[in-house]
Design a protein around this motif. Structure first.
Motif, PDB file in Angstrom:
ATOM      1  N   LEU A 113      -7.316  -1.372   4.828  1.00 17.76           N
ATOM      2  CA  LEU A 113      -7.872  -0.933   2.983  1.00 17.76           C
ATOM      3  C   LEU A 113      -7.760  -2.157   2.838  1.00 17.76           C
ATOM      4  CD1 LEU A 113      -4.564   1.159   2.904  1.00 17.76           C
ATOM      5  CD2 LEU A 113      -6.693   1.966   2.967  1.00 17.76           C
ATOM      6  N   TRP A 116       1.286  -1.151  -0.299  1.00 16.70           N
ATOM      7  CA  TRP A 116       0.234  -0.062  -0.012  1.00 16.70           C
ATOM      8  C   TRP A 116       1.239   1.436  -0.079  1.00 16.70           C
ATOM      9  CZ3 TRP A 116      -5.100   0.549  -1.391  1.00 16.70           C
ATOM     10  CH2 TRP A 116      -5.302  -0.672  -1.530  1.00 16.70           C
ATOM     11  N   ASP A 168     -11.165   7.302   0.177  1.00 12.88           N
ATOM     12  CA  ASP A 168     -11.277   8.062   0.174  1.00 12.88           C
ATOM     13  C   ASP A 168     -10.363   8.460   1.876  1.00 12.88           C
ATOM     14  OD1 ASP A 168      -9.709  10.561  -0.897  1.00 12.88           O
ATOM     15  OD2 ASP A 168     -11.682  11.836   0.037  1.00 12.88           O
ATOM     16  N   CYS A 169     -10.179   7.329   2.041  1.00 14.64           N
ATOM     17  CA  CYS A 169      -9.905   7.276   3.576  1.00 14.64           C
ATOM     18  C   CYS A 169      -8.395   7.566   3.828  1.00 14.64           C
ATOM     19  CB  CYS A 169     -10.451   6.020   4.456  1.00 14.64           C
ATOM     20  SG  CYS A 169      -9.176   4.306   3.347  1.00 14.64           S
ATOM     21  N   GLY A 170      -7.471   8.290   2.929  1.00 14.65           N
ATOM     22  CA  GLY A 170      -6.299   8.361   3.421  1.00 14.65           C
ATOM     23  C   GLY A 170      -6.090   8.920   4.580  1.00 14.65           C
ATOM     24  N   ILE A 187       0.443   3.755   6.909  1.00 13.11           N
ATOM     25  CA  ILE A 187       0.798   2.986   6.122  1.00 13.11           C
ATOM     26  C   ILE A 187       2.451   3.784   5.800  1.00 13.11           C
ATOM     27  CG2 ILE A 187       0.829   2.430   3.653  1.00 13.11           C
ATOM     28  CD1 ILE A 187      -1.017   0.962   5.217  1.00 13.11           C
ATOM     29  N   ASP A 240      -5.930   7.039  -4.110  1.00 18.78           N
ATOM     30  CA  ASP A 240      -6.269   6.159  -4.796  1.00 18.78           C
ATOM     31  C   ASP A 240      -6.445   5.100  -3.331  1.00 18.78           C
ATOM     32  OD1 ASP A 240      -5.821   6.486  -7.676  1.00 18.78           O
ATOM     33  OD2 ASP A 240      -4.372   6.443  -7.293  1.00 18.78           O
ATOM     34  N   TYR A 241      -6.432   5.958  -2.080  1.00 11.88           N
ATOM     35  CA  TYR A 241      -7.358   4.826  -1.611  1.00 11.88           C
ATOM     36  C   TYR A 241      -8.896   4.433  -1.883  1.00 11.88           C
ATOM     37  CZ  TYR A 241      -3.063   4.451   1.962  1.00 11.88           C
ATOM     38  OH  TYR A 241      -1.315   4.380   1.861  1.00 11.88           O
ATOM     39  N   PHE A 295      -2.541   6.918   5.730  1.00 19.00           N
ATOM     40  CA  PHE A 295      -2.065   7.018   4.912  1.00 19.00           C
ATOM     41  C   PHE A 295      -0.485   7.021   6.573  1.00 19.00           C
ATOM     42  CE2 PHE A 295       0.741   9.813   2.028  1.00 19.00           C
ATOM     43  CZ  PHE A 295       1.030   9.054   1.402  1.00 19.00           C
ATOM     44  N   LYS A 349      -2.440   8.671  -2.270  1.00 15.66           N
ATOM     45  CA  LYS A 349      -3.841   8.772  -1.082  1.00 15.66           C
ATOM     46  C   LYS A 349      -4.802   8.829  -1.976  1.00 15.66           C
ATOM     47  CE  LYS A 349      -3.057  12.286   1.211  1.00 15.66           C
ATOM     48  NZ  LYS A 349      -2.840  13.115   2.640  1.00 15.66           N
ATOM     49  N   THR A 402       0.981   2.682  -2.860  1.00 17.53           N
ATOM     50  CA  THR A 402      -0.288   3.917  -3.987  1.00 17.53           C
ATOM     51  C   THR A 402      -0.346   5.240  -3.223  1.00 17.53           C
ATOM     52  OG1 THR A 402      -1.268   1.255  -2.730  1.00 17.53           O
ATOM     53  CG2 THR A 402      -2.843   3.364  -3.548  1.00 17.53           C
ATOM     54  N   LYS A 413     -11.227  -2.561  -0.005  1.00 12.25           N
ATOM     55  CA  LYS A 413     -11.157  -2.836  -1.133  1.00 12.25           C
ATOM     56  C   LYS A 413     -11.021  -3.755  -1.959  1.00 12.25           C
ATOM     57  CE  LYS A 413      -8.000  -0.611  -5.325  1.00 12.25           C
ATOM     58  NZ  LYS A 413      -8.453   0.577  -5.356  1.00 12.25           N
TER      59      LYS A 413
END
Length: 198
Positions: free
Chosen positions: A146, A85, A96-98, A121, A92-93, A118, A90, A88, A150
């Motif tokens: 995450l 992750w 929208d939970c970054g 991670i 694209d989390y 974020f 933020k 990846t 997802k």
């Protein structure tokens, strides 16, 4: 012989035959029930090996003692851990939970309340300076969070990930109400490594 004697003889023969069948059924059931415990102990399958599905915390902790300490991996697929992750963006989390803070995502403010998913991670704990066990569990829980949002087929729901983190903080996590309490960071890390094939 009279008709009445014939019917009594027929009834007694029929009831004798029925009694014989009932006795045979009882013997069969007794024999089958006495063999069942032996058969159940003979048929033993490892919980984690060779399975095409991932197990929740209860199934994971019930692994035979001979497998304790061995590394098992879940067939969910590699790449779901914090390092996967990390690359990846933020934006694209999922959901929208970054920028979602731990205290919001996990309804818990004991550890890392203002830390974002974020940041966890990215291994950016700033001035929080946690011990390495707390840091590792937080990163893996953030990745599991995450994944639960997802990835289809991830063996934990978002609620289960939240409960896992809350149990880690309170040192009172009991997988599936099993009566066994996880208190050590390595118990949580082993399970999270398993579900994310880290």
């Amino acid at each position: 012989m009279s008709t009445q004697e014939n019917s009594q003889t027929g009834l007694s023969a029929a009831s004798s035959a029925e009694q014989g069948r009932q006795a045979a059924r009882r013997r069969l059931l007794k024999g089958g029930l006495s063999v069942a415990p032996v058969a159940m102990t003979v048929v033993s399958r490892p919980v984690l090996a060779g399975s095409d599905t991932c197990h929740g915390p209860t199934g994971f902790q019930s692994a035979p003692p001979s497998r304790v300490g061995q590394t098992a991996s879940c067939t969910f697929g590699k790449g779901g851990g914090p390092d996967a992750w990390k690359s990846t963006k933020k934006k694209d989390y999922p959901e929208d939970c970054g920028d979602r803070k731990f205290r919001i995502a996990f309804s818990d403010n004991r550890l890392f309340g203002d830390l974002t998913i974020f940041q966890a991670i990215q291994n950016d704990f700033g001035q929080l300076n946690p011990n390495s066990a707390d840091r590792d569990v937080a990163r893996k829980v953030a990745a599991a969070y995450l994944n639960s949002l997802k990835r289809n087929g991830f063996p934990m729901s978002t609620l289960q990930v939240v409960q896992l983190w809350q149990g880690y903080n309170s040192k009172s996590y009991q997988p599936g109400g099993s009566g066994v309490t996880w208190t050590a960071a390595d118990q949580f890390q082993r399970y999270l490594n398993y579900v994310m094939s880290a």
